[in-house]
Design a protein around this motif. Sequence first.
Motif, PDB file in Angstrom:
ATOM      1  N   THR A 254       0.830  -1.197   0.000  1.00 22.50           N
ATOM      2  CA  THR A 254       0.000   0.000   0.000  1.00 22.50           C
ATOM      3  C   THR A 254       0.869   1.254   0.000  1.00 22.50           C
ATOM      4  OG1 THR A 254      -0.113  -0.011   2.415  1.00 22.50           O
ATOM      5  CG2 THR A 254      -1.831  -1.210   1.226  1.00 22.50           C
ATOM      6  N   ASN A 255       0.213   2.398  -0.194  1.00 24.89           N
ATOM      7  CA  ASN A 255       0.937   3.670  -0.206  1.00 24.89           C
ATOM      8  C   ASN A 255       1.573   3.968   1.148  1.00 24.89           C
ATOM      9  OD1 ASN A 255       0.628   4.661  -2.901  1.00 24.89           O
ATOM     10  ND2 ASN A 255      -1.506   5.112  -2.456  1.00 24.89           N
ATOM     11  N   SER A 256       0.843   3.709   2.208  1.00 25.54           N
ATOM     12  CA  SER A 256       1.376   4.023   3.532  1.00 25.54           C
ATOM     13  C   SER A 256       2.606   3.180   3.852  1.00 25.54           C
ATOM     14  CB  SER A 256       0.291   3.808   4.585  1.00 25.54           C
ATOM     15  OG  SER A 256      -0.181   2.464   4.554  1.00 25.54           O
ATOM     16  N   ARG A 257       2.545   1.886   3.557  1.00 25.87           N
ATOM     17  CA  ARG A 257       3.700   1.025   3.825  1.00 25.87           C
ATOM     18  C   ARG A 257       4.876   1.381   2.921  1.00 25.87           C
ATOM     19  NH1 ARG A 257       3.013  -3.659   6.855  1.00 25.87           N
ATOM     20  NH2 ARG A 257       0.870  -4.031   7.571  1.00 25.87           N
ATOM     21  N   ALA A 258       4.577   1.746   1.666  1.00 20.29           N
ATOM     22  CA  ALA A 258       5.670   2.131   0.768  1.00 20.29           C
ATOM     23  C   ALA A 258       6.352   3.407   1.256  1.00 20.29           C
ATOM     24  CB  ALA A 258       5.124   2.325  -0.650  1.00 20.29           C
ATOM     25  N   ALA A 259       5.558   4.374   1.712  1.00 17.68           N
ATOM     26  CA  ALA A 259       6.155   5.609   2.228  1.00 17.68           C
ATOM     27  C   ALA A 259       7.006   5.327   3.461  1.00 17.68           C
ATOM     28  CB  ALA A 259       5.047   6.615   2.558  1.00 17.68           C
ATOM     29  N   LEU A 260       6.514   4.477   4.357  1.00 11.98           N
ATOM     30  CA  LEU A 260       7.301   4.129   5.543  1.00 11.98           C
ATOM     31  C   LEU A 260       8.555   3.352   5.158  1.00 11.98           C
ATOM     32  CD1 LEU A 260       4.544   3.080   8.117  1.00 11.98           C
ATOM     33  CD2 LEU A 260       6.000   5.109   8.163  1.00 11.98           C
ATOM     34  N   GLY A 261       8.435   2.503   4.138  1.00 11.25           N
ATOM     35  CA  GLY A 261       9.601   1.752   3.692  1.00 11.25           C
ATOM     36  C   GLY A 261      10.711   2.655   3.186  1.00 11.25           C
ATOM     37  N   PHE A 262      10.347   3.728   2.490  1.00  8.28           N
ATOM     38  CA  PHE A 262      11.365   4.681   2.017  1.00  8.28           C
ATOM     39  C   PHE A 262      11.906   5.542   3.164  1.00  8.28           C
ATOM     40  CE2 PHE A 262       9.572   3.881  -2.238  1.00  8.28           C
ATOM     41  CZ  PHE A 262      10.753   3.752  -2.949  1.00  8.28           C
ATOM     42  N   LEU A 263      11.072   5.819   4.160  1.00  5.06           N
ATOM     43  CA  LEU A 263      11.517   6.667   5.259  1.00  5.06           C
ATOM     44  C   LEU A 263      12.412   5.932   6.249  1.00  5.06           C
ATOM     45  CD1 LEU A 263       8.303   8.736   6.090  1.00  5.06           C
ATOM     46  CD2 LEU A 263      10.419   9.543   5.011  1.00  5.06           C
ATOM     47  N   MET A 264      12.257   4.625   6.355  1.00  3.18           N
ATOM     48  CA  MET A 264      13.028   3.880   7.353  1.00  3.18           C
ATOM     49  C   MET A 264      14.538   4.021   7.164  1.00  3.18           C
ATOM     50  SD  MET A 264      11.069   2.773   9.624  1.00  3.18           S
ATOM     51  CE  MET A 264      12.339   1.846  10.477  1.00  3.18           C
ATOM     52  N   PRO A 265      15.102   3.869   5.950  1.00  2.00           N
ATOM     53  CA  PRO A 265      16.556   4.084   5.815  1.00  2.00           C
ATOM     54  C   PRO A 265      16.972   5.497   6.177  1.00  2.00           C
ATOM     55  CG  PRO A 265      15.698   2.915   3.906  1.00  2.00           C
ATOM     56  CD  PRO A 265      14.516   3.382   4.690  1.00  2.00           C
ATOM     57  N   LEU A 266      16.162   6.487   5.796  1.00  2.00           N
ATOM     58  CA  LEU A 266      16.494   7.872   6.138  1.00  2.00           C
ATOM     59  C   LEU A 266      16.504   8.067   7.649  1.00  2.00           C
ATOM     60  CD1 LEU A 266      17.052  10.768   5.198  1.00  2.00           C
ATOM     61  CD2 LEU A 266      14.561  11.117   5.083  1.00  2.00           C
ATOM     62  N   ILE A 267      15.504   7.493   8.317  1.00  2.00           N
ATOM     63  CA  ILE A 267      15.464   7.603   9.778  1.00  2.00           C
ATOM     64  C   ILE A 267      16.649   6.877  10.405  1.00  2.00           C
ATOM     65  CG2 ILE A 267      14.127   6.967  11.818  1.00  2.00           C
ATOM     66  CD1 ILE A 267      11.594   7.308  10.133  1.00  2.00           C
ATOM     67  N   ALA A 268      16.976   5.694   9.860  1.00  2.00           N
ATOM     68  CA  ALA A 268      18.088   4.928  10.416  1.00  2.00           C
ATOM     69  C   ALA A 268      19.416   5.676  10.248  1.00  2.00           C
ATOM     70  CB  ALA A 268      18.159   3.562   9.738  1.00  2.00           C
ATOM     71  N   PHE A 269      19.651   6.249   9.066  1.00  2.00           N
ATOM     72  CA  PHE A 269      20.893   7.004   8.853  1.00  2.00           C
ATOM     73  C   PHE A 269      20.942   8.251   9.732  1.00  2.00           C
ATOM     74  CE2 PHE A 269      21.212   4.734   4.692  1.00  2.00           C
ATOM     75  CZ  PHE A 269      22.465   4.176   4.923  1.00  2.00           C
ATOM     76  N   THR A 270      19.794   8.896   9.900  1.00  2.00           N
ATOM     77  CA  THR A 270      19.765  10.092  10.755  1.00  2.00           C
ATOM     78  C   THR A 270      20.098   9.735  12.195  1.00  2.00           C
ATOM     79  OG1 THR A 270      18.076  11.071   9.312  1.00  2.00           O
ATOM     80  CG2 THR A 270      18.322  12.007  11.518  1.00  2.00           C
ATOM     81  N   VAL A 271      19.499   8.659  12.699  1.00  2.00           N
ATOM     82  CA  VAL A 271      19.787   8.229  14.065  1.00  2.00           C
ATOM     83  C   VAL A 271      21.244   7.807  14.204  1.00  2.00           C
ATOM     84  CG1 VAL A 271      19.238   6.472  15.803  1.00  2.00           C
ATOM     85  CG2 VAL A 271      17.394   7.576  14.518  1.00  2.00           C
ATOM     86  N   PHE A 272      21.763   7.126  13.174  1.00  2.00           N
ATOM     87  CA  PHE A 272      23.162   6.674  13.242  1.00  2.00           C
ATOM     88  C   PHE A 272      24.127   7.857  13.311  1.00  2.00           C
ATOM     89  CE2 PHE A 272      27.067   5.508  10.888  1.00  2.00           C
ATOM     90  CZ  PHE A 272      27.559   4.546  11.761  1.00  2.00           C
ATOM     91  N   PHE A 273      23.920   8.854  12.442  1.00  2.00           N
ATOM     92  CA  PHE A 273      24.823  10.008  12.455  1.00  2.00           C
ATOM     93  C   PHE A 273      24.646  10.852  13.719  1.00  2.00           C
ATOM     94  CE2 PHE A 273      24.979   9.242   7.793  1.00  2.00           C
ATOM     95  CZ  PHE A 273      26.354   9.132   7.684  1.00  2.00           C
ATOM     96  N   MET A 274      23.445  10.907  14.259  1.00  2.85           N
ATOM     97  CA  MET A 274      23.258  11.597  15.530  1.00  2.85           C
ATOM     98  C   MET A 274      23.997  10.875  16.645  1.00  2.85           C
ATOM     99  SD  MET A 274      19.225  12.714  15.380  1.00  2.85           S
ATOM    100  CE  MET A 274      19.284  13.274  17.076  1.00  2.85           C
TER     101      MET A 274
END
Length: 293
Positions: A254-274
């Motif tokens: 679905t659209n919601s799961r696809a959007a979350l799927g794309f956001l997860m790497p961005l969130i993970a990289f942001t948390v890692f660099f923080m």
Amino acid sequence: MPDRCPHCSAPLGLRDHVCPVCGISTALTPPADLPPLDPPASREPLPSSPPLEPPPAATPGPAVPQEAAPSPEAQAEAVAAAGTEPPPWEAMRTHGFWSALWLTWRDSVFRPVHFFRRLPPRGGYGPALGFSVLLTAIALVFNFYWSTIETLLAGGGEEGMLVLIFGNLVMLLIGGGFLLALYIGLLYVIVATVHVGFMVVGAGRMGYQATFRAIAYSSGPAAFAIFPFFGPFLSMVWGSVVVYIAIREAQRTTNSRAALGFLMPLIAFTVFFMFLAIVFALILSTTDFATPV
């Protein structure tokens, strides 16, 4: 005896003392107020009107079928039936090279929902990788071409136009091979990162190969580099939209799961660099950099 009945004027026989029609004695005279009856011969039966028929009942028209909501079983069958039409690029023997390239590029760029919904999730890495590398090479060639034209128009070719063109051509041949090899390596890394994000949100059930084929076949907008000035920007914007649709349809999510799927790497990289920034700040705060006198 009279020849006719004095009451109804019916003909009488010689021995008819009673009128055979009206049944009254022929010896009596009719009253003055009683009009004479018409003779039987002059009476004609009234034409009988045909019985009234009821109007025909209105014939009901054909019933209009109403579309019912698909059942879960029908939805499951639709999902199972999806992804059963290989792209023309994978049927090159039937279409020919140029026709297969054109049809695949056109459908993947301008009809991405239809194209990626029918794309089989299993079909090998080679055809999809070849299509992506070819489109990336075309974009690379045109980027070098427009860069050369821009340099010439800006008056940067003091050493000569032929020397500049030859130098850029050599750079393209040498650097282009390295850039394509780097692109292939980055492609696998990007696909792995995006697929992990989709698996985290429960949207990667079709497997890594489906994600790889979707991202590889979504390289079509790179060909917009043939246009100067706005070509790279158009490739980036349109390519982002096509990638989103491609993975959503390839993974049947679905659209919601696809959007979350794309956001997860961005969130993970942001948390890692923080986290790295916090660790680095703590190390700096506990280290004395003062120089002894």
